[in-house]
Design an enzyme around this catalytic site. Structure first.
Site, short mmCIF file in Angstrom:
data_model
loop_
_atom_site.label_atom_id
_atom_site.label_comp_id
_atom_site.label_asym_id
_atom_site.label_seq_id
_atom_site.Cartn_x
_atom_site.Cartn_y
_atom_site.Cartn_z
N ASP A 124 0.83 -1.21 0.00
CA ASP A 124 0.00 0.00 0.00
C ASP A 124 0.86 1.26 0.00
O ASP A 124 0.46 2.29 0.52
CB ASP A 124 -0.96 0.00 1.20
CG ASP A 124 -0.22 -0.02 2.53
OD1 ASP A 124 1.01 -0.23 2.54
OD2 ASP A 124 -0.87 0.16 3.58
N GLU A 125 2.05 1.17 -0.58
CA GLU A 125 2.94 2.32 -0.66
C GLU A 125 3.11 2.74 -2.12
O GLU A 125 3.36 1.92 -3.00
CB GLU A 125 4.30 2.01 -0.05
CG GLU A 125 5.17 3.25 0.10
CD GLU A 125 6.42 3.01 0.93
OE1 GLU A 125 6.79 3.90 1.70
OE2 GLU A 125 7.02 1.93 0.80
#
Length: 214
Positions: free
Chosen positions: A111-112
């Site tokens: 989720d980066e």
């Protein structure tokens, strides 16, 4: 007459073979180009991946873009409560919103995300991006998923993309720990060593791909 016909047929055969070879070469080159493009794209979101971000840095380095690192907050509960398919939908929605930045967006993993932002006011652009990411995502089940973002910004570093990403990552960590949402890298306040104590510092995985000084 028969010799002339034979010569014509031979010429036609040679031309046909030549055209076939050229066609096969064209197809091979097209497939290779498609594979090369795919190798620089994240398969889930369609954003650039690490290699694609490195390519974009090479092209944009003369204009010294700001480097932005985005880490989602509240994403794990989406996976836990709604399943990984729902998580993929949220990641895809976030990627779509990241495409609004004036520059190049990439997914680093999980989720980066990251972006190279060519905007005269990168902080304002980050605020707009944070607001866009926070908008709810409606899932096929009818449920609504929401995430927010911790965003770190850093100016282009003469040491290269990996160094600028590390700066932006340290700023992002400060934004996350202080719950301010957005932070601009400040060498007096942002400690890379402190940020590196996190269980996973994904931007560091970029170092082999982008190198220093590119």
């Amino acid at each position: 007459m028969s010799d002339a016909i034979a010569s014509c047929l031979l010429l036609i055969g040679v031309l046909a073979l030549f055209c076939w070879d050229r066609y096969c070469l064209y197809v091979a080159r097209s497939e290779l180009a498609a594979l090369q493009r795919a190798a620089r794209r994240d398969p889930l979101t369609g954003l650039a991946n690490r290699a694609g971000l490195a390519d974009a840095w090479t092209q944009l380095a003369p204009v010294r873009p700001w480097v932005v690192v985005v880490d989602l907050d509240g994403f794990k509960p989406v996976n836990d409560n709604h399943g990984h398919a729902a998580g993929d939908i949220v990641l895809t929605a976030v990627a779509h919103r990241l495409r609004t930045v004036h520059g190049v967006a990439a997914r680093l993993g999980g989720d980066e995300f990251a972006a190279l932002v060519c905007d005269p006011d990168p902080t304002a652009a980050a605020r707009q991006l944070a607001a866009a990411i926070a908008a709810p995502v409606r899932l096929p089940s009818g449920a609504v998923a929401s995430v927010t973002a911790s965003i770190g910004l850093a100016p282009a570093s003469p040491a290269g993309l990996a160094a600028a990403l590390a700066d932006a990552d340290a700023a992002m960590y400060r934004a996350k720990t202080t719950r301010t949402g957005i932070a601009v890298f400040d060498p007096r306040r942002d400690d890379h060593a402190t940020a590196d104590t996190r269980p996973t510092v994904r931007v560091r995985d970029l170092a082999p791909a982008v190198g220093v000084g590119r």
